[in-house]
Design an enzyme around this catalytic site. Sequence first.
Site, PDB file in Angstrom:
ATOM      1  CG  HIS A  18      11.334   2.693  -0.624  1.00  0.00           C
ATOM      2  ND1 HIS A  18      10.630   3.394  -1.235  1.00  0.00           N
ATOM      3  CD2 HIS A  18       9.871   2.272  -0.358  1.00  0.00           C
ATOM      4  CE1 HIS A  18       9.582   3.729  -1.831  1.00  0.00           C
ATOM      5  NE2 HIS A  18       8.819   2.754  -1.247  1.00  0.00           N
ATOM      6  CE  LYS A  42       1.678   4.268  -6.410  1.00  0.00           C
ATOM      7  NZ  LYS A  42       3.002   3.555  -5.434  1.00  0.00           N
ATOM      8  NE  ARG A 104       4.663   5.209   4.433  1.00  0.00           N
ATOM      9  CZ  ARG A 104       4.442   6.133   3.274  1.00  0.00           C
ATOM     10  NH1 ARG A 104       5.315   6.907   2.205  1.00  0.00           N
ATOM     11  NH2 ARG A 104       3.342   5.673   2.088  1.00  0.00           N
ATOM     12  CB  SER A 141       7.545   7.222  -3.855  1.00  0.00           C
ATOM     13  OG  SER A 141       8.475   6.285  -3.988  1.00  0.00           O
TER      14      SER A 141
HETATM   15  O1  PNS Z   1       4.583   0.713  -3.889  1.00  0.00           O
HETATM   16  P1  PNS Z   1       3.323   0.630  -4.494  1.00  0.00           P
HETATM   17  O2  PNS Z   1       3.316   1.255  -5.376  1.00  0.00           O
HETATM   18  O3  PNS Z   1       2.529   0.971  -3.128  1.00  0.00           O
HETATM   19  O4  PNS Z   1       3.211  -0.589  -4.504  1.00  0.00           O
HETATM   20  C1  PNS Z   1       2.009  -1.148  -4.933  1.00  0.00           C
HETATM   21  C2  PNS Z   1       2.459  -3.109  -5.358  1.00  0.00           C
HETATM   22  C3  PNS Z   1       2.807  -3.262  -6.762  1.00  0.00           C
HETATM   23  C4  PNS Z   1       3.426  -3.656  -4.119  1.00  0.00           C
HETATM   24  C5  PNS Z   1       0.667  -3.794  -5.374  1.00  0.00           C
HETATM   25  O5  PNS Z   1       0.132  -2.767  -6.535  1.00  0.00           O
HETATM   26  C6  PNS Z   1       0.701  -5.252  -6.215  1.00  0.00           C
HETATM   27  O6  PNS Z   1       0.862  -5.761  -5.504  1.00  0.00           O
HETATM   28  N1  PNS Z   1       0.989  -5.438  -7.392  1.00  0.00           N
HETATM   29  C7  PNS Z   1       1.250  -7.247  -8.054  1.00  0.00           C
HETATM   30  C8  PNS Z   1      -0.432  -7.060  -8.129  1.00  0.00           C
HETATM   31  C9  PNS Z   1      -0.706  -8.302  -7.684  1.00  0.00           C
HETATM   32  O7  PNS Z   1      -0.588  -9.375  -7.820  1.00  0.00           O
HETATM   33  N2  PNS Z   1      -2.064  -8.102  -7.490  1.00  0.00           N
HETATM   34  C10 PNS Z   1      -3.197  -9.174  -6.893  1.00  0.00           C
HETATM   35  C11 PNS Z   1      -3.056  -9.300  -5.335  1.00  0.00           C
HETATM   36  S1  PNS Z   1      -2.770  -8.054  -4.570  1.00  0.00           S
END
Ligand code: PNS
Length: 176
Positions: A18, A42, A104, A141
């Site tokens: 990250h 999560k 990745r 993670s």
């Molecule tokens: O590190 P992660 O858990 O893979 O991150 C995922 C994350 C938090 C970036 C994703 O869940 C997200 O974009 N959440 C925001 C909520 C949102 O706007 N959702 C609608 C469109 S994707």
Amino acid sequence: MTSIAVYPGSFDPLTFGHLDIAARAARLFDELHILVVHNPGKSPRFSSAERVELIKHSLAEAGRFGTSFPSAAHVKIVIDSLDGGLLVDYCRKVGASALVKGVRNNADLEYELPMARVNRDLAGVETIFLPSDPQHGFVSSSLVKQVADLGGSVEKYVPSVFVKALQATAANKTSK
Ligand code: PNS
């Protein structure tokens, strides 16, 4: 015009992978928001406030880990959190036109593509995918948490503040 991007994620914990993506993204924009986002899929080890603090410390120490961020004169870096609501609404609020995601492998791309398309459809926010450095390609993670919980060493994978925080929470888990 100032180019502003948001690098969102759970960062539970933030890994060197990250950190590498954040440092590379910081070279592409005038302002980068590293955004701790609540992922309803999560259950995080650390609260979002804890993650924000740990990430601030990690960035302050990044040079020591071999990750060089451009100087503050070239880019403004903001560490923030979003505990509810749409990511694109946060982007609108701070004037960001792009999201940054590290990729990745194919599984990451499959997971990210629908979100990228929805975010573009909802608000015209583009997603910039940066390929992960191969040295970080296998680190996640969740694997780091598992290794730390089982007593393994995670110094190679996460900044030292996260190593300590993971050790503290792993100790809590076994003493319960
Ligand atoms: O590190 P992660 O858990 O893979 O991150 C995922 C994350 C938090 C970036 C994703 O869940 C997200 O974009 N959440 C925001 C909520 C949102 O706007 N959702 C609608 C469109 S994707």
